[in-house]
Design a protein around this motif. Sequence first.
Motif, mmCIF file in Angstrom:
data_model
loop_
_atom_site.group_PDB
_atom_site.id
_atom_site.type_symbol
_atom_site.label_atom_id
_atom_site.label_comp_id
_atom_site.label_asym_id
_atom_site.label_seq_id
_atom_site.Cartn_x
_atom_site.Cartn_y
_atom_site.Cartn_z
ATOM 1 N N LEU A 1 0.542 -1.596 0.261
ATOM 2 C CA LEU A 1 -0.091 -0.100 0.194
ATOM 3 C C LEU A 1 0.674 1.242 0.057
ATOM 4 C CD1 LEU A 1 -2.795 1.272 -0.098
ATOM 5 C CD2 LEU A 1 -2.475 0.891 2.668
ATOM 6 N N PHE A 2 1.972 1.749 1.139
ATOM 7 C CA PHE A 2 2.768 2.364 1.125
ATOM 8 C C PHE A 2 3.750 2.620 -0.389
ATOM 9 C CE2 PHE A 2 4.290 1.311 5.662
ATOM 10 C CZ PHE A 2 2.850 2.470 6.219
ATOM 11 N N THR A 3 3.754 1.079 -1.175
ATOM 12 C CA THR A 3 4.632 1.079 -2.686
ATOM 13 C C THR A 3 3.606 2.395 -3.518
ATOM 14 O OG1 THR A 3 6.094 -0.571 -2.061
ATOM 15 C CG2 THR A 3 5.400 0.136 -4.126
ATOM 16 N N ASP A 4 2.879 1.455 -3.727
ATOM 17 C CA ASP A 4 1.398 1.877 -4.613
ATOM 18 C C ASP A 4 1.514 3.758 -4.283
ATOM 19 O OD1 ASP A 4 0.516 -0.355 -5.430
ATOM 20 O OD2 ASP A 4 -1.163 -0.948 -4.375
ATOM 21 N N ARG B 1 4.446 5.664 -5.415
ATOM 22 C CA ARG B 1 3.714 5.751 -6.937
ATOM 23 C C ARG B 1 2.776 6.297 -7.675
ATOM 24 N NH1 ARG B 1 3.899 -0.888 -7.912
ATOM 25 N NH2 ARG B 1 5.948 -0.898 -7.914
ATOM 26 N N ASP B 2 2.354 6.760 -6.305
ATOM 27 C CA ASP B 2 0.632 7.745 -6.921
ATOM 28 C C ASP B 2 1.157 8.747 -6.837
ATOM 29 O OD1 ASP B 2 -0.778 5.484 -7.931
ATOM 30 O OD2 ASP B 2 -2.045 5.591 -5.715
ATOM 31 N N LEU B 3 2.007 9.024 -6.093
ATOM 32 C CA LEU B 3 2.365 10.694 -5.552
ATOM 33 C C LEU B 3 3.331 11.213 -6.792
ATOM 34 C CD1 LEU B 3 2.272 10.517 -1.567
ATOM 35 C CD2 LEU B 3 0.650 11.794 -3.044
ATOM 36 N N VAL B 4 3.789 10.561 -7.323
ATOM 37 C CA VAL B 4 5.333 10.665 -8.032
ATOM 38 C C VAL B 4 5.198 12.646 -9.136
ATOM 39 C CG1 VAL B 4 6.400 9.979 -10.000
ATOM 40 C CG2 VAL B 4 6.565 8.612 -7.741
ATOM 41 N N ASP B 5 3.614 12.245 -9.402
ATOM 42 C CA ASP B 5 3.258 13.064 -10.609
ATOM 43 C C ASP B 5 3.239 14.211 -9.949
ATOM 44 O OD1 ASP B 5 4.772 11.868 -12.401
ATOM 45 O OD2 ASP B 5 2.534 10.922 -12.426
ATOM 46 N N ALA B 6 2.855 14.258 -8.355
ATOM 47 C CA ALA B 6 1.880 15.717 -7.861
ATOM 48 C C ALA B 6 2.591 16.882 -7.597
ATOM 49 C CB ALA B 6 1.681 15.210 -6.042
ATOM 50 N N VAL C 1 4.739 16.676 -0.333
ATOM 51 C CA VAL C 1 4.540 15.761 -1.285
ATOM 52 C C VAL C 1 5.633 14.186 -0.559
ATOM 53 C CG1 VAL C 1 3.679 13.359 -2.577
ATOM 54 C CG2 VAL C 1 2.947 15.812 -2.666
ATOM 55 N N PHE C 2 6.524 14.767 -0.401
ATOM 56 C CA PHE C 2 7.902 13.869 -0.386
ATOM 57 C C PHE C 2 7.480 13.777 1.715
ATOM 58 C CE2 PHE C 2 12.106 13.406 1.759
ATOM 59 C CZ PHE C 2 12.689 12.258 1.440
ATOM 60 N N PHE C 3 7.604 15.029 1.778
ATOM 61 C CA PHE C 3 7.262 15.474 3.515
ATOM 62 C C PHE C 3 6.827 14.441 3.845
ATOM 63 C CE2 PHE C 3 11.142 17.919 2.914
ATOM 64 C CZ PHE C 3 12.153 18.399 3.478
ATOM 65 N N ARG C 4 4.922 14.490 3.559
ATOM 66 C CA ARG C 4 4.268 13.951 3.663
ATOM 67 C C ARG C 4 4.155 12.839 4.275
ATOM 68 N NH1 ARG C 4 1.395 18.621 1.608
ATOM 69 N NH2 ARG C 4 0.870 16.962 -0.228
ATOM 70 N N PHE C 5 4.673 11.973 2.934
ATOM 71 C CA PHE C 5 4.430 11.239 3.087
ATOM 72 C C PHE C 5 5.776 9.888 3.605
ATOM 73 C CE2 PHE C 5 6.372 7.372 1.138
ATOM 74 C CZ PHE C 5 5.272 6.074 0.520
ATOM 75 N N ALA D 1 12.062 7.567 -5.966
ATOM 76 C CA ALA D 1 11.612 8.420 -7.246
ATOM 77 C C ALA D 1 11.022 9.442 -6.536
ATOM 78 C CB ALA D 1 10.863 7.321 -7.939
ATOM 79 N N LEU D 2 9.968 9.413 -5.332
ATOM 80 C CA LEU D 2 9.672 10.947 -4.771
ATOM 81 C C LEU D 2 11.092 11.931 -4.319
ATOM 82 C CD1 LEU D 2 7.066 9.483 -2.568
ATOM 83 C CD2 LEU D 2 6.870 10.859 -4.104
ATOM 84 N N LEU D 3 12.392 11.048 -4.194
ATOM 85 C CA LEU D 3 12.986 11.325 -3.309
ATOM 86 C C LEU D 3 13.782 12.519 -4.315
ATOM 87 C CD1 LEU D 3 15.165 12.184 -1.270
ATOM 88 C CD2 LEU D 3 16.835 10.211 -1.981
ATOM 89 N N THR D 4 14.376 11.872 -6.025
ATOM 90 C CA THR D 4 14.014 12.789 -6.847
ATOM 91 C C THR D 4 13.610 13.791 -7.438
ATOM 92 O OG1 THR D 4 15.617 10.603 -7.349
ATOM 93 C CG2 THR D 4 15.136 11.921 -9.012
ATOM 94 N N ARG D 5 12.563 13.803 -7.019
ATOM 95 C CA ARG D 5 12.040 14.881 -7.671
ATOM 96 C C ARG D 5 11.452 15.787 -6.851
ATOM 97 N NH1 ARG D 5 6.739 15.284 -8.472
ATOM 98 N NH2 ARG D 5 6.373 17.093 -10.243
#
Length: 182
Positions: A6-9, A12-17, A23-27, A69-73
């Motif tokens: 669920l965390f992984t999904d 992935r959904d948040l990558v384009d936020a 988003v990264f810090f909230r995640f 992916a979240l970290l890189t963005r």
Amino acid sequence: MDRIELFTDTARDLVDAEDPGAVFFRFLASVVRLTSRNKALCDALEAAGAGHFAPSPGAGRDFDEALEALLTRAQRAGAVRRDVGMTDLRALLVGCLSMERARGAGDPEGDASGRMTALMCDALRATPSVTKLPPEGGKHNETRCEVCGGALAVARTGRPARYCGGACRQKAHRARGRTRCP
């Protein structure tokens, strides 16, 4: 295993936020908050990061890829330090889980404050900032000074105090004076 997927999904959904830093810090904060109360899940996340997650070795790899992916963005957006890699992030995340768990176990009401999570996020920020930390060992419903955030003594009679002393009361008065229209 379901929670890690669920965390992984979610990652992935948040990558384009829109706002990758926020988003990264909230995640990260959500993962810590949702995981720290569950020792088995803490252990599973730690094992997943080390590649030793027996039920599904791919789950740990998938989680790391989504988190990376979240970290890189967030790094490209300038919100997260560029010198932080996945090894650092994994160590911080697992350490934060452990610290929040220990703090929650020491609280008879089981009310972990999120203080360690706030410190972890502050350490990851690209620009120095001061995160307003939850009170150290305090209750969430205790009265705090509106200016400095210090604990207020309980008033014996009358209206509860809003400031811890004269200096804070004066600062608040000056701030109100600056915001008034002429």
